[in-house]
Design a protein around this motif. Structure first.
Motif, PDB file in Angstrom:
ATOM      1  N   LEU A  42       1.034  67.377  -4.780  1.00  0.00           N
ATOM      2  CA  LEU A  42       2.188  66.636  -5.272  1.00  0.00           C
ATOM      3  C   LEU A  42       1.786  65.530  -6.246  1.00  0.00           C
ATOM      4  O   LEU A  42       2.645  64.916  -6.870  1.00  0.00           O
ATOM      5  N   SER A  43       0.492  65.299  -6.402  1.00  0.00           N
ATOM      6  CA  SER A  43       0.011  64.310  -7.367  1.00  0.00           C
ATOM      7  C   SER A  43      -0.314  64.926  -8.730  1.00  0.00           C
ATOM      8  O   SER A  43      -0.727  64.213  -9.637  1.00  0.00           O
ATOM      9  N   MET A  44      -0.095  66.220  -8.869  1.00  0.00           N
ATOM     10  CA  MET A  44      -0.325  66.877 -10.160  1.00  0.00           C
ATOM     11  C   MET A  44       0.706  66.371 -11.172  1.00  0.00           C
ATOM     12  O   MET A  44       1.754  65.854 -10.786  1.00  0.00           O
ATOM     13  N   PRO A  45       0.447  66.540 -12.470  1.00  0.00           N
ATOM     14  CA  PRO A  45       1.416  66.107 -13.484  1.00  0.00           C
ATOM     15  C   PRO A  45       2.790  66.767 -13.275  1.00  0.00           C
ATOM     16  O   PRO A  45       2.883  67.938 -12.922  1.00  0.00           O
ATOM     17  N   GLU A  46       3.831  65.981 -13.481  1.00  0.00           N
ATOM     18  CA  GLU A  46       5.207  66.422 -13.250  1.00  0.00           C
ATOM     19  C   GLU A  46       5.540  67.704 -14.012  1.00  0.00           C
ATOM     20  O   GLU A  46       6.161  68.619 -13.462  1.00  0.00           O
ATOM     21  N   ALA A  47       5.151  67.780 -15.276  1.00  0.00           N
ATOM     22  CA  ALA A  47       5.467  68.972 -16.086  1.00  0.00           C
ATOM     23  C   ALA A  47       4.823  70.224 -15.494  1.00  0.00           C
ATOM     24  O   ALA A  47       5.444  71.282 -15.441  1.00  0.00           O
ATOM     25  N   THR A  48       3.601  70.098 -15.035  1.00  0.00           N
ATOM     26  CA  THR A  48       2.902  71.231 -14.418  1.00  0.00           C
ATOM     27  C   THR A  48       3.610  71.651 -13.132  1.00  0.00           C
ATOM     28  O   THR A  48       3.848  72.844 -12.905  1.00  0.00           O
ATOM     29  N   LEU A  49       3.955  70.689 -12.299  1.00  0.00           N
ATOM     30  CA  LEU A  49       4.634  70.998 -11.041  1.00  0.00           C
ATOM     31  C   LEU A  49       5.978  71.685 -11.293  1.00  0.00           C
ATOM     32  O   LEU A  49       6.296  72.695 -10.660  1.00  0.00           O
ATOM     33  N   LYS A  50       6.765  71.164 -12.210  1.00  0.00           N
ATOM     34  CA  LYS A  50       8.084  71.753 -12.490  1.00  0.00           C
ATOM     35  C   LYS A  50       7.945  73.181 -12.999  1.00  0.00           C
ATOM     36  O   LYS A  50       8.714  74.063 -12.614  1.00  0.00           O
ATOM     37  N   ARG A  51       6.968  73.419 -13.869  1.00  0.00           N
ATOM     38  CA  ARG A  51       6.744  74.776 -14.386  1.00  0.00           C
ATOM     39  C   ARG A  51       6.358  75.716 -13.250  1.00  0.00           C
ATOM     40  O   ARG A  51       6.895  76.825 -13.137  1.00  0.00           O
TER      41      ARG A  51
END
Length: 171
Positions: A42-51
């Motif tokens: 959950l600490s990964m970049p937001e854009a990566t997580l959403k994708r």
């Protein structure tokens, strides 16, 4: 921000009806097919997580995290609700799956063949305890379709399974 546990419970129930089980469960999905897991933090970049959330929902893949955000169930639930934003995707906290498939980097993508051995890891040791012929793993900050394409072209015994998940992504 208050956490709506009833809504979370309903979303979880819907997930269980439509998505694949996690990697340490029965070893195959309800239809007897392969399992696709995306290991994230959950600490990964937001854009990566959403994708990855969007792609996992379309592919019917499971998203897995190792543990609680900030050691807090409340923080984890709040972050997960915001991230999933009503999308139907399997999401689980499963440290044993990280051990089973020797996940040391996120994101990691694991495709488990149909009928794979689902015996739990018993010794708590480091490294994979899943039979190496039962799965293929790829790590790196790439999209799910890229990971599946790489698996399809580089690992012939998983080509058909990867292709099926690619079709779900396109559909």
């Amino acid at each position: 921000m208050p956490v709506d546990l009833e809504a979370l419970s309903k979303a979880y129930a819907l997930q269980m009806k439509t998505a694949q089980p996690p990697g340490t469960g029965v070893g195959k999905d309800m239809s007897g097919g392969p399992i696709l897991m995306v290991f994230i933090s959950l600490s990964m970049p937001e854009a990566t997580l959403k994708r990855l959330v969007s792609q996992a929902a379309r592919a019917k893949a499971s998203l897995l995290i190792r543990g609680l955000l900030n050691g807090s169930l409340r923080d984890t639930v709040a972050r997960t609700q915001a991230l999933l934003a009503g999308q139907s995707v399997a999401f689980q906290i499963d440290p044993q799956a990280f051990e089973r498939y020797a996940i040391t980097q996120v994101p990691s993508f694991v495709l488990v063949r149909e009928g794979a051995d689902s015996t739990p890891c018993g010794d708590g040791g480091r490294g994979s305890c899943a039979p190496p012929n039962d799965y293929v793993r790829l790590a790196g900050d790439v999209s799910l379709d890229y990971a599946l394409g790489h698996i399809q072209h580089r690992t012939p015994r998983f080509s058909k399974d990867a292709g099926a998940f690619i079709q779900r992504l396109k559909g």
